[in-house]
Design a protein around this motif. Structure first.
Motif, short mmCIF file in Angstrom:
data_model
loop_
_atom_site.label_atom_id
_atom_site.label_comp_id
_atom_site.label_asym_id
_atom_site.label_seq_id
_atom_site.Cartn_x
_atom_site.Cartn_y
_atom_site.Cartn_z
N LEU A 245 17.41 14.41 23.03
CA LEU A 245 18.21 13.25 23.38
C LEU A 245 17.84 12.13 22.41
N THR A 246 18.84 11.57 21.73
CA THR A 246 18.60 10.50 20.76
C THR A 246 19.38 9.26 21.16
N VAL A 247 18.68 8.14 21.27
CA VAL A 247 19.31 6.84 21.51
C VAL A 247 18.93 5.94 20.34
N GLU A 248 19.95 5.52 19.59
CA GLU A 248 19.73 4.76 18.36
C GLU A 248 20.50 3.46 18.41
N ASP A 249 19.91 2.40 17.87
CA ASP A 249 20.60 1.10 17.87
C ASP A 249 20.41 0.40 16.53
N THR A 250 21.21 -0.63 16.33
CA THR A 250 21.12 -1.45 15.12
C THR A 250 20.58 -2.82 15.48
N GLY A 251 19.66 -2.84 16.42
CA GLY A 251 19.07 -4.10 16.87
C GLY A 251 18.01 -4.62 15.92
N PRO A 252 17.16 -5.52 16.41
CA PRO A 252 16.18 -6.18 15.55
C PRO A 252 15.04 -5.27 15.09
N GLY A 253 14.89 -4.11 15.72
CA GLY A 253 13.78 -3.23 15.36
C GLY A 253 12.48 -3.67 15.99
N ILE A 254 11.46 -2.84 15.81
CA ILE A 254 10.15 -3.10 16.41
C ILE A 254 9.10 -3.09 15.31
N ALA A 255 8.29 -4.13 15.26
CA ALA A 255 7.24 -4.21 14.26
C ALA A 255 6.20 -3.11 14.46
N LYS A 256 5.58 -2.69 13.38
CA LYS A 256 4.65 -1.57 13.41
C LYS A 256 3.50 -1.79 14.38
N GLU A 257 3.03 -3.05 14.48
CA GLU A 257 1.88 -3.31 15.35
C GLU A 257 2.20 -3.13 16.83
N HIS A 258 3.49 -3.10 17.17
CA HIS A 258 3.87 -2.93 18.57
C HIS A 258 4.17 -1.48 18.94
N LEU A 259 4.44 -0.64 17.96
CA LEU A 259 4.92 0.72 18.24
C LEU A 259 3.94 1.53 19.09
N GLY A 260 2.65 1.32 18.87
CA GLY A 260 1.65 2.09 19.60
C GLY A 260 1.47 1.67 21.05
N ARG A 261 2.13 0.56 21.45
CA ARG A 261 1.89 0.04 22.80
C ARG A 261 3.16 -0.11 23.64
N ILE A 262 4.32 0.20 23.05
CA ILE A 262 5.56 -0.08 23.78
C ILE A 262 5.71 0.77 25.04
N PHE A 263 4.94 1.87 25.16
CA PHE A 263 5.02 2.69 26.36
C PHE A 263 3.95 2.33 27.39
N ASP A 264 3.15 1.30 27.09
CA ASP A 264 2.14 0.84 28.05
C ASP A 264 2.82 0.04 29.16
N ARG A 265 2.25 0.10 30.34
CA ARG A 265 2.78 -0.66 31.46
C ARG A 265 2.66 -2.15 31.21
N PHE A 266 3.72 -2.88 31.53
CA PHE A 266 3.76 -4.34 31.47
C PHE A 266 3.66 -4.89 30.05
N TYR A 267 3.79 -4.01 29.05
CA TYR A 267 3.73 -4.52 27.68
C TYR A 267 5.11 -5.01 27.27
N ARG A 268 5.16 -6.26 26.85
CA ARG A 268 6.42 -6.85 26.42
C ARG A 268 6.24 -7.48 25.05
N ILE A 269 7.24 -7.30 24.21
CA ILE A 269 7.20 -7.88 22.86
C ILE A 269 7.75 -9.29 22.94
N CYS A 270 6.93 -10.23 22.55
CA CYS A 270 7.34 -11.64 22.59
C CYS A 270 7.33 -12.19 21.16
N ASP A 271 8.48 -12.22 20.54
CA ASP A 271 8.60 -12.84 19.23
C ASP A 271 10.01 -13.40 19.09
N ALA A 272 10.34 -13.87 17.89
CA ALA A 272 11.63 -14.52 17.68
C ALA A 272 12.79 -13.56 17.88
#
Length: 325
Positions: A245-272
């Motif tokens: 199953l592939t879900v792909e978007d043309t959104g803002p993307g995710i910075a490398k430093e966040h990729l390792g934590r995006i599946f952690d509970r309550f982890y939210r990316i807060c940037d511009a």
């Protein structure tokens, strides 16, 4: 003719023999009793030690285990069985504590908001329209609490292993299409083009409700963070004995430093590029559902270019214990 024989010598010999037999018999009984006690202690001693050690285990010290090396070889299996039961009990208690911690963590804020709004409404007499506005705020907050509770329950079920999940034959492409269709109005409202690829059927074995939630969470994130004029694509396919199953978007993307934590509970990316919305549980739920189905999830993303989430699990009849239909 009378013949007389002195019987005293015979009587003494018989008395000595009786005394010898009594002493020997008594000694044998005492020896047997002593050996029996020693044998019982040697056999039951390790059991008593194991029982005493087990009695000292407490819920606050669930990391401790019985040591098989302290008992006789014949009891190693018993100690290992008890340790296995303690492992399962410890895991269950850890899940229970984590659920309670997660619930208190996430429900504290909306409960405070509810109380503050109620106190504000009751502070002085208000117009009918003011009461309506206050009740709308209360309703919105209550909806957020409901969503948090449902997400926490989904996480708890995923943590509890796949035993609580249904194992039904289904088509992943149909589940993906149905879940994506739920977000068509939201995508249209935001000016995002939502594409669902139609290909060959992708048969899998799994829980239709949880797989629907999995797709929904991925598509929801993609639509939410993709700006107007962007594209979100959803595709299910069969590759090398795996369902993908592939879900792909043309959104803002995710910075490398966040990729390792995006599946952690309550982890939210807060940037511009990302506004902190939700509780940070959506991708944690996705990860839990994938693992409960024996699958894995991969993510590729570059800032400014979008993201691609890819879920892989066994095709029905290819390593999932089911039969090809």
């Amino acid at each position: 003719v009378l013949v007389a024989l002195d019987a005293r010598e015979r009587d003494r010999a018989l008395a000595d023999l009786a005394l010898f037999l009594a002493a020997t018999g008594g000694g044998a009984v005492l020896l047997s009793l002593g050996l029996g006690i020693l044998l019982a202690r040697s056999v039951l001693g390790p059991v008593h030690r194991m029982t005493a050690e087990a009695a000292t285990l407490t819920p606050e010290d669930m990391e401790r285990r019985l040591r098989p090396d302290t008992v006789v070889k014949e009891l190693h299996r018993l100690a290992e069985t008890l340790n296995s039961a303690l492992d399962r009990l410890g895991e269950a208690m850890a899940r229970q504590r984590r659920f309670a911690s997660d619930a208190s963590h996430e429900l504290r804020t909306p409960v405070s908001v509810l109380m503050a709004n109620a106190e504000l409404l009751l502070r002085r007499p208000r117009s009918e329209e003011e009461y309506r506005m206050g009740l709308r705020r209360q309703l919105k907050t209550a909806g957020q609490m409901r969503d948090v509770a449902e997400n926490l329950l989904a996480l708890a079920r995923a943590d509890a292993s796949a035993d609580g999940f249904a194992r039904d034959p289904l088509l992943l492409d149909e589940v993906a299409a149905a879940a994506a269709a739920d977000f068509a109005p939201l995508a249209e409202e935001g000016g995002v083009r939502l594409e669902v690829a139609n290909g060959r059927p992708v048969p899998v074995t799994g829980d239709p409700v949880h797989l629907h939630r999995l797709v929904s969470n991925l598509v929801s994130n993609a639509v939410k963070f993709t700006p107007a004029g962007g594209v979100v694509s959803v595709r299910a396919s069969a590759e090398d004995g795996e369902a993908t199953l592939t879900v792909e978007d043309t959104g803002p993307g995710i910075a490398k430093e966040h990729l390792g934590r995006i599946f952690d509970r309550f982890y939210r990316i807060c940037d511009a590029r990302h506004q902190a919305e939700g509780a940070g549980l959506g991708l944690a739920i996705v990860d839990g559902i994938v693992r409960a189905h024996g699958g894995r999830i991969e993510v590729e993303s570059r800032p400014g270019e979008g993201s691609r989430f890819r879920v892989r699990m066994a095709l029905r009849g290819h390593g999932d214990g089911g039969e090809e239909s």
